[in-house]
Design a protein around this motif. Structure first.
Motif, PDB file in Angstrom:
ATOM      1  N   PHE A 268       0.835  -1.205   0.000  1.00 17.94           N
ATOM      2  CA  PHE A 268       0.000   0.000   0.000  1.00 17.94           C
ATOM      3  C   PHE A 268       0.871   1.257   0.000  1.00 17.94           C
ATOM      4  CE2 PHE A 268      -2.947  -3.184   1.524  1.00 17.94           C
ATOM      5  CZ  PHE A 268      -4.184  -2.769   1.061  1.00 17.94           C
ATOM      6  N   ASP A 269       1.964   1.209   0.750  1.00 20.10           N
ATOM      7  CA  ASP A 269       2.879   2.339   0.807  1.00 20.10           C
ATOM      8  C   ASP A 269       3.516   2.582  -0.562  1.00 20.10           C
ATOM      9  OD1 ASP A 269       4.202   4.403   2.269  1.00 20.10           O
ATOM     10  OD2 ASP A 269       6.009   3.169   2.343  1.00 20.10           O
ATOM     11  N   TRP A 270       3.869   1.502  -1.252  1.00 24.90           N
ATOM     12  CA  TRP A 270       4.419   1.606  -2.612  1.00 24.90           C
ATOM     13  C   TRP A 270       3.422   2.298  -3.532  1.00 24.90           C
ATOM     14  CZ3 TRP A 270       2.301  -0.518  -7.059  1.00 24.90           C
ATOM     15  CH2 TRP A 270       3.097  -0.480  -8.214  1.00 24.90           C
ATOM     16  N   LEU A 271       2.151   1.906  -3.438  1.00 22.03           N
ATOM     17  CA  LEU A 271       1.124   2.497  -4.289  1.00 22.03           C
ATOM     18  C   LEU A 271       0.996   3.990  -4.026  1.00 22.03           C
ATOM     19  CD1 LEU A 271      -1.263   2.382  -6.263  1.00 22.03           C
ATOM     20  CD2 LEU A 271      -2.724   1.725  -4.321  1.00 22.03           C
ATOM     21  N   ARG A 272       0.992   4.370  -2.768  1.00 19.45           N
ATOM     22  CA  ARG A 272       0.824   5.789  -2.460  1.00 19.45           C
ATOM     23  C   ARG A 272       2.000   6.617  -2.982  1.00 19.45           C
ATOM     24  NH1 ARG A 272       1.338  10.174   0.732  1.00 19.45           N
ATOM     25  NH2 ARG A 272      -0.633  11.241   1.180  1.00 19.45           N
TER      26      ARG A 272
ATOM     27  N   PRO B  49      -4.874  10.395  -0.803  1.00 15.05           N
ATOM     28  CA  PRO B  49      -5.347  10.057   0.551  1.00 15.05           C
ATOM     29  C   PRO B  49      -4.220   9.482   1.398  1.00 15.05           C
ATOM     30  CG  PRO B  49      -6.877   9.250  -1.122  1.00 15.05           C
ATOM     31  CD  PRO B  49      -5.660   9.726  -1.853  1.00 15.05           C
ATOM     32  N   PRO B  50      -4.255   9.714   2.700  1.00  9.41           N
ATOM     33  CA  PRO B  50      -3.180   9.227   3.575  1.00  9.41           C
ATOM     34  C   PRO B  50      -3.354   7.762   3.942  1.00  9.41           C
ATOM     35  CG  PRO B  50      -4.794  10.396   4.878  1.00  9.41           C
ATOM     36  CD  PRO B  50      -5.251  10.500   3.454  1.00  9.41           C
ATOM     37  N   LEU B  51      -2.234   7.140   4.258  1.00 10.48           N
ATOM     38  CA  LEU B  51      -2.222   5.788   4.811  1.00 10.48           C
ATOM     39  C   LEU B  51      -2.122   5.870   6.331  1.00 10.48           C
ATOM     40  CD1 LEU B  51       0.239   3.796   2.510  1.00 10.48           C
ATOM     41  CD2 LEU B  51      -2.175   3.297   2.851  1.00 10.48           C
ATOM     42  N   PRO B  52      -2.590   4.849   7.041  1.00 10.29           N
ATOM     43  CA  PRO B  52      -2.329   4.827   8.492  1.00 10.29           C
ATOM     44  C   PRO B  52      -0.832   4.749   8.727  1.00 10.29           C
ATOM     45  CG  PRO B  52      -3.112   2.686   7.751  1.00 10.29           C
ATOM     46  CD  PRO B  52      -3.293   3.635   6.598  1.00 10.29           C
ATOM     47  N   GLU B  53      -0.375   5.307   9.817  1.00 11.49           N
ATOM     48  CA  GLU B  53       1.062   5.336  10.085  1.00 11.49           C
ATOM     49  C   GLU B  53       1.618   3.922  10.214  1.00 11.49           C
ATOM     50  OE1 GLU B  53       1.761   9.347  12.622  1.00 11.49           O
ATOM     51  OE2 GLU B  53       0.289   7.946  13.415  1.00 11.49           O
ATOM     52  N   LYS B  54       2.838   3.738   9.699  1.00 13.12           N
ATOM     53  CA  LYS B  54       3.431   2.399   9.664  1.00 13.12           C
ATOM     54  C   LYS B  54       3.892   1.934  11.029  1.00 13.12           C
ATOM     55  CE  LYS B  54       7.006  -0.357   7.374  1.00 13.12           C
ATOM     56  NZ  LYS B  54       8.066  -0.385   6.352  1.00 13.12           N
TER      57      LYS B  54
ATOM     58  N   LYS C 132     -10.354   2.114   3.673  1.00 14.55           N
ATOM     59  CA  LYS C 132     -10.804   3.476   3.389  1.00 14.55           C
ATOM     60  C   LYS C 132      -9.860   4.167   2.406  1.00 14.55           C
ATOM     61  CE  LYS C 132     -12.702   5.857   6.671  1.00 14.55           C
ATOM     62  NZ  LYS C 132     -12.925   6.684   7.883  1.00 14.55           N
ATOM     63  N   PHE C 133      -8.552   3.976   2.587  1.00 16.50           N
ATOM     64  CA  PHE C 133      -7.567   4.562   1.670  1.00 16.50           C
ATOM     65  C   PHE C 133      -7.817   4.102   0.239  1.00 16.50           C
ATOM     66  CE2 PHE C 133      -3.691   3.342  -0.669  1.00 16.50           C
ATOM     67  CZ  PHE C 133      -3.188   4.603  -0.984  1.00 16.50           C
ATOM     68  N   LEU C 134      -7.970   2.807   0.060  1.00 15.62           N
ATOM     69  CA  LEU C 134      -8.131   2.252  -1.283  1.00 15.62           C
ATOM     70  C   LEU C 134      -9.465   2.664  -1.902  1.00 15.62           C
ATOM     71  CD1 LEU C 134      -6.187   0.635  -2.953  1.00 15.62           C
ATOM     72  CD2 LEU C 134      -7.358  -1.458  -2.264  1.00 15.62           C
ATOM     73  N   LYS C 135     -10.507   2.740  -1.100  1.00 11.10           N
ATOM     74  CA  LYS C 135     -11.811   3.184  -1.617  1.00 11.10           C
ATOM     75  C   LYS C 135     -11.744   4.638  -2.073  1.00 11.10           C
ATOM     76  CE  LYS C 135     -15.300   0.183   0.543  1.00 11.10           C
ATOM     77  NZ  LYS C 135     -14.465  -1.000   0.715  1.00 11.10           N
ATOM     78  N   ARG C 136     -11.045   5.481  -1.322  1.00  8.09           N
ATOM     79  CA  ARG C 136     -10.921   6.890  -1.722  1.00  8.09           C
ATOM     80  C   ARG C 136     -10.168   7.016  -3.039  1.00  8.09           C
ATOM     81  NH1 ARG C 136     -12.961   9.836   2.368  1.00  8.09           N
ATOM     82  NH2 ARG C 136     -12.440   9.412   4.568  1.00  8.09           N
ATOM     83  N   VAL C 137      -9.132   6.219  -3.224  1.00 11.86           N
ATOM     84  CA  VAL C 137      -8.383   6.253  -4.483  1.00 11.86           C
ATOM     85  C   VAL C 137      -9.257   5.747  -5.628  1.00 11.86           C
ATOM     86  CG1 VAL C 137      -6.396   5.322  -5.733  1.00 11.86           C
ATOM     87  CG2 VAL C 137      -6.141   6.012  -3.343  1.00 11.86           C
TER      88      VAL C 137
END
Length: 443
Positions: free
Chosen positions: A137-141, A154-159, A183-188
Motif C-alpha cells: 500500500f505504501d508503494w502504491l501511495r 489520501p493518507p495511509l495509516p502510520e506504519k 478506506k484509503f483504497l476506496k478513496r483512491v
C-alpha cells in the motif's frame, strides 16, 4: 496538465482545458457567494463558501470563520455536484479484508485480501483477488504522489507504532489498520483521476507486484516541481489558496486538541474501569457472608458489572472508531499542505521564468519562450486539480464527521441507558425486599 486523466474527465466537475489554460480574471469571472454570509464584528458582511473556500473579495475570510462553517447537516447540493458520490456512476469497487499473519525465519507480517470488481476495459478480468501487505500500500501511495503531483493523495495509516504501547499483531490493531487501508483504497478508487492510474491497476490485478516497475516514471510536472529555477521566492500565494492554508492550520489545531483530550479521557476510563471491576468484586464477596443482605448486595454487584460492560463498549468505540478518524484527518491535512507547497513551487518557477523572459525581451526583443507558457499551463492545472480535490475532500469530511459524531452520540446514549436500566432494576429489587421484610414481620 493532469497525468493519466481518463476519457470524459469533463464530467468529473473539473474545468475544460481551454478554461484552465486561459482563465478569466477575478473581475471577469466573479464567484457567487451563495446563501452563506457571515457578519464580522465591525458589521461588514463577509462572504464564505460552505467548503471553507472564500469568495474572492478584497477582504478574504479569516481562518476562524472558515472553520466555523463546518456543516453537519446533509449538503445535498454539494454532493450532487460530485457524480462519483453516486453508486450508479461507479465502475470500480474495491474491498480490503481477511487479514492473515505470516511467520517466516526472516520476518513476521500481516497480509490483507484486496478484492476488486470492475467493468472498466483497462482491466483484463471483471474480478480480482490478491493479497497485499502494508508496504505494498505504501508503494502504491508513493507511485501516486510521483505520477499525480497535482492531486491530493489520501493518507495511509502510520506504519510504525510505539514499542511496548501497541502490539502491531494484536487483533484490535490489525482490525483498525485493515479499516484504514480499506478506506484509503476506496478513496483512491472513487477518485475520477487517481482511479485510472496504471500503478493502481497493477496493485489491484497483479498476483506478484513488481515494485521496480515504473521507478523511472516521473512526470514533467513532478520534475519541474522538485527543481525550482534559481530558488525563486514566491511573490504571493493567491487569496483562495492562502485561505486554504489558514483553514488547514486551524483545523489541525482543533483536531490536535480534541485528540489529546480524547486520549486522556480514554486513559481515565481505563483506570476507572479497573477500579469499578474491583468495586463489584467486593460486593460479591460481601454477599457471600451476609445471608440477609445477599440479594441486595448481589444486585449492586450485578449493576456494577453491567456498568463495566457498558463502559468497556464505550471505550472500545473511542479507541477503534473515534480516534482513528481524527488521526486520518490529521494525516490528510499534511497531505493537503504538501500539495499546496508543490503548487507554490510550480508558481514560483513560472514567475521566475517569466521575469527572466521579460528581461531578455527588453534587452533583445526576443519572443516569449514556450517554456514560460508551459509553466503557466502547469500552474493552472495545479490550481484546477487542487480546487476539485479540495471540494471533494470537504464533501468527504462533512460526511465522515457527521457519521463520527452521530455514532459517538449513539454510543454515549446507549452507555447511559444500560447503566440507568441496571440501577433502576436494583431499586425494584430493594423495594421488593422491603415488602418481603414487612410481610414477614407482620406474620
Amino acid at each position: 496538465m493532469s497525468v493519466g486523466a481518463p476519457r470524459g474527465l469533463a464530467s468529473s466537475g473539473q474545468k475544460p482545458i481551454t478554461e484552465i489554460l486561459h482563465p478569466l480574471s477575478a473581475a471577469e469571472e466573479p464567484i457567487s457567494p451563495g446563501p452563506d454570509v457571515t457578519v464580522n464584528v465591525g458589521g461588514e458582511k463577509e462572504a464564505v463558501l460552505t467548503n471553507g473556500t472564500p469568495v474572492e473579495t478584497s477582504s478574504p475570510a479569516s481562518a476562524s470563520s472558515l472553520f466555523n462553517r463546518l456543516q453537519l447537516d446533509d449538503d445535498l447540493e454539494a454532493d450532487a455536484r460530485d457524480p462519483y458520490a453516486s453508486m450508479e456512476t461507479r465502475d470500480l469497487f474495491v474491498t480490503v479484508d481477511d487479514p492473515k499473519k505470516h511467520v517466516s525465519t526472516m520476518e513476521t507480517y500481516i497480509t490483507y485480501r484486496v478484492s476488486t470488481k470492475t467493468t472498466r476495459i483497462e482491466f483484463d478480468l471483471p474480478e480480482y483477488s490478491v493479497r497485499r501487505r502494508y508496504q505494498d500500500f505504501d508503494w502504491l501511495r508513493i507511485k501516486l504522489e510521483d505520477s499525480q503531483p497535482t492531486h491530493l493523495i489520501p493518507p495511509l495509516p502510520e506504519k510504525f507504532v510505539m514499542k511496548g504501547v501497541v502490539d502491531r499483531f494484536s487483533e484490535e490493531f490489525v482490525e483498525t489498520r485493515m479499516k484504514a487501508l480499506d478506506k484509503f483504497l476506496k478513496r483512491v478508487a472513487d477518485h475520477p483521476v487517481l482511479s485510472f492510474n496504471p500503478h493502481l491497476n497493477a496493485f489491484l490485478s497483479a498476483k506478484d507486484l513488481n515494485k521496480r516497475q515504473g521507478l523511472a516514471l516521473l512526470t514533467k510536472v513532478g520534475e519541474s516541481v522538485k527543481h525550482v529555477a534559481g530558488g525563486y521566492k514566491l511573490r504571493a500565494r493567491p487569496a483562495e489558496f492562502c485561505a486554504m492554508g489558514e483553514y488547514l492550520d486551524t483545523f489541525s489545531q482543533k483536531l490536535g486538541t480534541i485528540d489529546r483530550i480524547a486520549q486522556r479521557i480514554l486513559k481515565e476510563q481505563s483506570e476507572y474501569l479497573t477500579e469499578l471491576r474491583e468495586y463489584g468484586t467486593v460486593y460479591s464477596s460481601w454477599a457471600a457472608s451476609e445471608e440477609e443482605l445477599r440479594r441486595p448486595l448481589e444486585g449492586v454487584a450485578g449493576c456494577v458489572t453491567t456498568c463495566c460492560g457498558a463502559l468497556e463498549d464505550l471505550s472500545e468505540n473511542m479507541s477503534q472508531d473515534f480516534l482513528p478518524v481524527l488521526r486520518e484527518y490529521v494525516l490528510y491535512i499534511e497531505s493537503m499542505k504538501n500539495v499546496l507547497r508543490k503548487r507554490d513551487q510550480s508558481q514560483a518557477e513560472y514567475e521566475g521564468r517569466l521575469e527572466a523572459a521579460i528581461l531578455r525581451k527588453q534587452e533583445d526583443r526576443t519572443p516569449m519562450p514556450i517554456e514560460v507558457e508551459k509553466c503557466q499551463d502547469k500552474v493552472e492545472c495545479f490550481n484546477a486539480d487542487l480546487k476539485a480535490d479540495w471540494e471533494r475532500w470537504q464533501s468527504n469530511k462533512r460526511q465522515d464527521f457527521k457519521q463520527l459524531l452521530t455514532g459517538m452520540a449513539d454510543k454515549n446514549i446507549n452507555h447511559y441507558e444500560k447503566c440507568q436500566a441496571a440501577w433502576e432494576s436494583l431499586i425494584t429489587l430493594l423495594q421488593d425486599k422491603q415488602t418481603e421484610d414487612k410481610t414477614s414481620e407482620t406474620n
